[in-house]
Design an enzyme around this catalytic site. Structure first.
Site, short mmCIF file in Angstrom:
data_model
loop_
_atom_site.label_atom_id
_atom_site.label_comp_id
_atom_site.label_asym_id
_atom_site.label_seq_id
_atom_site.Cartn_x
_atom_site.Cartn_y
_atom_site.Cartn_z
N ASP A 11 0.88 -1.38 0.55
CA ASP A 11 -0.26 -0.15 0.09
C ASP A 11 1.21 1.63 0.10
O ASP A 11 1.77 1.46 0.70
CB ASP A 11 -1.20 0.15 1.30
CG ASP A 11 -2.06 0.83 1.36
OD1 ASP A 11 -3.12 0.65 1.85
OD2 ASP A 11 -1.54 2.34 0.77
N ASP A 105 -4.38 2.31 -4.74
CA ASP A 105 -3.29 2.14 -4.14
C ASP A 105 -2.64 0.91 -3.52
O ASP A 105 -2.10 1.27 -2.68
CB ASP A 105 -2.40 3.64 -3.52
CG ASP A 105 -2.97 3.63 -1.71
OD1 ASP A 105 -4.45 2.87 -1.65
OD2 ASP A 105 -2.36 4.20 -0.80
N GLU A 106 -3.29 -0.24 -3.72
CA GLU A 106 -3.32 -1.28 -2.97
C GLU A 106 -3.07 -2.45 -3.08
O GLU A 106 -3.88 -3.12 -4.49
CB GLU A 106 -4.51 -1.10 -1.54
CG GLU A 106 -4.63 -2.07 -0.61
CD GLU A 106 -5.53 -1.79 0.56
OE1 GLU A 106 -6.37 -1.11 0.05
OE2 GLU A 106 -5.94 -2.91 0.93
P1 TTP Z 1 -5.22 4.89 1.75
O1 TTP Z 1 -4.15 4.21 1.19
O2 TTP Z 1 -6.18 4.74 2.52
O3 TTP Z 1 -4.49 6.43 2.25
P2 TTP Z 1 -2.93 6.92 1.96
O4 TTP Z 1 -2.27 6.18 1.09
O5 TTP Z 1 -3.35 8.72 1.98
O6 TTP Z 1 -2.38 6.99 3.56
P3 TTP Z 1 -1.61 5.53 3.81
O7 TTP Z 1 0.06 5.76 3.99
O8 TTP Z 1 -3.15 5.40 5.27
O9 TTP Z 1 -2.12 4.03 3.01
O10 TTP Z 1 -5.95 5.62 0.42
C1 TTP Z 1 -5.26 5.86 -0.94
C2 TTP Z 1 -5.83 7.20 -1.72
O11 TTP Z 1 -7.22 6.87 -1.64
C3 TTP Z 1 -5.42 8.48 -0.82
O12 TTP Z 1 -4.19 9.00 -0.40
C4 TTP Z 1 -6.95 9.19 -1.15
C5 TTP Z 1 -7.50 8.65 -2.12
N1 TTP Z 1 -8.61 8.25 -0.72
C6 TTP Z 1 -9.85 9.46 -1.22
O13 TTP Z 1 -9.15 10.14 -2.22
N2 TTP Z 1 -10.83 9.47 -0.01
C7 TTP Z 1 -11.23 8.54 1.28
O14 TTP Z 1 -12.29 8.68 2.10
C8 TTP Z 1 -9.42 8.14 1.07
C9 TTP Z 1 -9.68 7.15 2.48
C10 TTP Z 1 -8.14 7.84 0.34
MG MG Z 2 -2.58 4.58 0.64
#
Ligand code: TTP
Ligand code: MG
Length: 388
Positions: A11, A105-106
């Site tokens: 991720d 992103d996962e």
């Molecule tokens: P995530 O992987 O949940 O968050 P992240 O990558 O920002 O942080 P982390 O280091 O904890 O993984 O989500 C990926 C992307 O998806 C995030 O950067 C922005 C987008 N996103 C939204 O648009 N709306 C949302 O509600 C969430 C949770 C994420």
């Molecule tokens: Mg992320």
């Protein structure tokens, strides 16, 4: 005997922010928030520097700015996130025997059986290094014997780290963590568990399953299984190039631009409606034009993942203007949405996202009830009338 399972979960860290940092290195190491306007917007995501102040995804911007007034606010860059998501997907697709794209992103990678050929841990470390080198984005991973433990391991490894929970160590790894680490344990369920005196996964694992089932039903029993480190979910193979499209061959060739644009809007609404029906978002839109001599041209553009008409329609119109050779008759017009993802992005880059989402739900339910022809944007309706 079944082979030992190895599942890697990767991720990207604070994904949207990290993309902004790659494009503007002066943001590096600073508290950065990607989100809507200061007074009405919400936080889409934020850098780990901002998280130190308590800023979190989905928090109202007002609250975030109070917690961290020095934060740099970025509104988000159209198209860039999908582009980087694609880059990472391509790197993984080139290497991984079987992988699932769980969101923008996962990723999950199934490395079961691969330990005969290589060390799964070193392999994933190398893959992570390659992603960092090629994209400049920080990414974390967890490697474990199932998806659930791998995902929690990624969470524990963040930011910019990695963790291997070796076979047999699942329960020990989970024990000290909060029960809220399990997906599906939100604020309410967490409160319910706390009422039962259960805060940690260890406490959960030591609670008799019958008791949990009696108090919480099937969900309680499932939760207990998770606390033992047990999870059988499969890695679902990612299929490329799924798309939703529509096209229309005209009975007579058309040169009237207003008519063609009205058709384009109608078709874009149609594919967007289908997209929402599938509970998907699109990261790419394409327009196709065929001329009477059957010459077929098309043009596409990467967009921020969306299911919204008001974001897709201007893109379609823009593509049309770039593609269309003015004055030439058109035989066929088509619109295609691709790079579809299931990720439930809240579209929170936009201040009135929730309102718009509700509006679309309402429109879709009316369309479902009364047929799709009824509700169309003023533009298409007006054009129809003037054609009569
Ligand atoms: P995530 O992987 O949940 O968050 P992240 O990558 O920002 O942080 P982390 O280091 O904890 O993984 O989500 C990926 C992307 O998806 C995030 O950067 C922005 C987008 N996103 C939204 O648009 N709306 C949302 O509600 C969430 C949770 C994420
Ligand atoms: Mg992320």
């Amino acid at each position: 005997m079944l082979p030992q399972r190895y599942i890697a979960h990767l991720d990207l860290d604070s994904f949207f922010v990290s993309v902004e940092v790659v494009n503007d290195p002066s943001l590096k190491g600073k508290p950065v928030i990607v989100g809507g306007s200061k007074d009405r917007g919400v936080v889409t995501t934020c850098s780990y520097e901002a998280r130190k102040f308590g800023v979190r995804s989905a928090m109202p911007m007002k609250q975030a700015m109070k917690l961290c007034p020095q934060a740099i606010l970025v509104r988000g860059t159209r198209g860039e996130y999908s582009k980087y998501s694609r880059m990472v997907t391509d790197i993984i697709a080139a290497k991984a025997p079987l992988f699932e794209k769980a969101s923008i992103d996962e990723f999950y990678i199934d490395l079961t059986g691969m330990d005969k050929f290589f060390d799964p841990y070193q392999w994933t470390i190398d893959l992570r290094n390659e992603i960092i080198e090629k994209t400049g984005l920080p990414i974390s991973f967890g490697l474990a014997t199932n998806k659930m433990v791998a995902k929690i391991a990624t969470d524990e490894a963040k930011p910019n780290g990695y963790l291997f929970v070796q076979p047999g160590m699942e329960k020990i790894f989970l024990a000290p963590l909060s029960v809220s680490k399990f997906s599906g344990v939100g604020e309410q369920s967490f409160e319910r568990l706390k009422e039962l005196g259960i805060y940690t996964i260890q406490q959960l694992s030591e609670t008799p399953i019958e008791f949990l089932e009696q108090k919480l039903g099937k969900w309680g029993a499932d939760l207990w299984k998770k606390s033992q480190g047990i999870h059988h979910g499969a890695v679902h193979e990612y299929h490329e190039a799924k798309s939703i499209s529509t096209e229309n061959t005209f009975e007579e060739n058309k040169t009237d631009v207003e008519f063609l644009l009205a058709e384009l809007v109608r078709m874009t609404e149609k594919v967007a409606y289908e997209l929402r029906g599938d509970e998907k978002l699109a990261g790419c839109i394409a327009v196709k034009i065929r001329y009477p001599d059957f010459e077929t041209t098309s043009r596409q553009t990467t967009i921020d993942y969306t299911f919204r008409d008001d974001e897709l329609i201007p893109q379609a119109i823009d593509l049309f203007h770039k593609l269309y050779r003015k004055g030439e008759p058109v035989r066929l017009l088509g619109v295609r949405l691709s790079e579809l993802t299931n990720h439930a992005i809240q579209g929170s880059l936009f201040d009135d996202a929730e309102k718009k989402t509700n509006l679309y739900k309402a429109i879709d339910s009316v369309k479902d009830q009364f047929g799709k022809g009824l509700l169309q944007k003023a533009r298409t309706i007006k054009k129809r009338d003037s054609l009569k």
